[in-house]
Design a protein around this motif. Sequence first.
Motif, short mmCIF file in Angstrom:
data_model
loop_
_atom_site.label_atom_id
_atom_site.label_comp_id
_atom_site.label_asym_id
_atom_site.label_seq_id
_atom_site.Cartn_x
_atom_site.Cartn_y
_atom_site.Cartn_z
N TYR A 210 0.83 -1.21 0.00
CA TYR A 210 0.00 0.00 0.00
C TYR A 210 0.86 1.25 0.00
O TYR A 210 0.62 2.20 -0.76
N LYS A 211 1.87 1.27 0.84
CA LYS A 211 2.74 2.46 0.92
C LYS A 211 3.44 2.72 -0.41
O LYS A 211 3.62 3.88 -0.81
N ASN A 214 0.65 4.07 -2.84
CA ASN A 214 0.19 5.38 -2.42
C ASN A 214 1.24 6.47 -2.63
O ASN A 214 0.90 7.63 -2.89
N ASN A 215 2.50 6.09 -2.56
CA ASN A 215 3.59 7.05 -2.69
C ASN A 215 3.57 7.78 -4.03
O ASN A 215 4.05 8.92 -4.14
N ARG A 218 -1.18 11.05 -6.82
CA ARG A 218 -1.16 12.49 -6.55
C ARG A 218 -2.58 13.09 -6.55
O ARG A 218 -3.49 12.58 -7.19
N ARG A 227 -8.22 8.34 0.28
CA ARG A 227 -7.43 7.14 -0.01
C ARG A 227 -7.81 6.04 0.97
O ARG A 227 -7.59 6.16 2.18
N VAL A 247 1.32 1.88 8.73
CA VAL A 247 1.08 2.83 7.64
C VAL A 247 0.90 4.23 8.25
O VAL A 247 0.07 4.41 9.14
N HIS A 250 -1.31 9.89 7.89
CA HIS A 250 -1.61 10.95 6.92
C HIS A 250 -1.71 10.42 5.49
O HIS A 250 -2.17 11.15 4.60
N THR A 251 -1.32 9.17 5.26
CA THR A 251 -1.42 8.59 3.92
C THR A 251 -2.75 7.86 3.71
O THR A 251 -3.01 7.37 2.61
N MET A 252 -3.57 7.76 4.75
CA MET A 252 -4.87 7.09 4.66
C MET A 252 -5.97 8.09 5.00
O MET A 252 -5.78 9.02 5.78
N SER A 253 -7.16 7.86 4.43
CA SER A 253 -8.32 8.67 4.78
C SER A 253 -9.33 7.88 5.60
O SER A 253 -10.19 8.46 6.26
#
Length: 511
Positions: A210-211, A214-215, A218, A227, A247, A250-253
């Motif tokens: 996932y990381k 997601n990286n 944009r 996300r 994870v 801040h990279t997940m919603s």
Amino acid sequence: MKRICYTLGLLIGVLSSAWAQNRVVVNADLAKDTISRHIYGHFAEHLGRCIYGGFYVGEDSDIPNTNGMRNDVVAALKKMGVPNLRWPGGCFADTYHWKDGIGPKEDRPSMINIFWGGTTEDNSFGTHEFMELCQQLGAEPFINGNLGSGTVQEMVEWVEYLNHPGGAPMAKLRSENGREQPWNVQFFGIGNENWGCGGDMTAEYYADVYKRYNNYIRDYGGPRLFRLPSTANSADYHWTETLMKNVPLHTMSGLGFHHYSVINWSDKGSATNFSTEEYFQTMEKALQMEELIQRHGAIMDRYDPKKRLAMVVDEWGGWYDVEPGTNPGFLYQQNTMRDAMIAGATLNIFNNHADRVRLANIAQTVNVLQAVALTDGNKMLLTPTYHVFEMYNVHHDALMLPLTVETANFELNGRALPAVSASASKDQSGKIHITLTNIDPTKKQEVPINLRGMKASKVSGRVLASGKIQDYNTFDQPNKVQPTEFKGAKLKGETLTVSMPPASVVVLELQ
């Protein structure tokens, strides 16, 4: 005379005892959270007749349509209210290569639907068609990207195709295919059930994958992308714990789980010919939703105490054996009052957890699993589940009113389930709505409701009920089960008394 008085006294005592078993207190003065309309979302997978024949018949069909979308289905769903629609899956999502579904239809390659029936699809329903459907419905698109069998580049380019305003390679391709402006898609799933059909991954492995995906994804100037990682399998708390721990938040919603009300995965039972015992077991699974939300939520709270992340239940509903004589891979099942009980009780649970639960999708919208509509050629019917969603749409984006519920039990063979569930909200016009579900199939429920922090002078309502819990609508009798006016509520001061029929869903409006 003594015997008559004694009998009357016993009757009053029994009624008083039954009355005392149920009590609801609505605390309007403690309201602070909003019920997101997006917990009333739906799911449309390339599965059986959900897309082809359900939503989409093509522009040349004899069935009345607008740009290929069935007019009858779209009109019904608009009335019900579809805040978001999840597509293309499901298991199908992790086999779907989006570029095969754009451009001239005659040039699109075919594909085999390996998960659902082994059918060959011509990709005539793709990204542009899905966006057209969402526009007609007035729904937010919720797209699931292919992490299982796709590539990082493929997913990144799909987001660019959907949302880049112009000048980028995928934006130019979108323009060549007839769409100049971006769609500004907000909801985007990065894989689906990657613990299972999406790749048989461990939680630790998926967190790293996932990381990586997601990286490279944009945002392109529209709304920030919501996300969503692959959510957990029902009570797999290890999955939630691992992602919350490994994870960056801040990279997940959001994060959540899938949960189906299934008695036995190897023998799910008939959708219509079921016993009271089977009904009890189904409702036991459905009411497990409360525990799942609490336990997954407790894990999320440890890492995210301010509840920045949404809890997402992006697949839920009843799942039974397919209708006799139908393709077992198409998951076509009828929809009875049992399904109305699942829907009413589940939506009450979601409403009452509005502080964390902010996105959900019932599976699935048309002709699959707990559908809200069924079609047969040019015919369409609305299911009991449809009517619950239509009745409950008064809660969309309304202020949740916290409440407490004391309830009698639905008892069977020494086991018990809470019979009554409830939720309440106040809409922007000031109207208060209370929804109640009585899952007991044989006993009515007398429910006194104490209204704290509010004043009301008028009550009206609707009820969904039928003669038997096994009742359902057919194409010959499409209106056998439908809402009617409810006259079983009386308002006196701060107390509302409600007399609910067995196996019923009630919505009340207070002014």
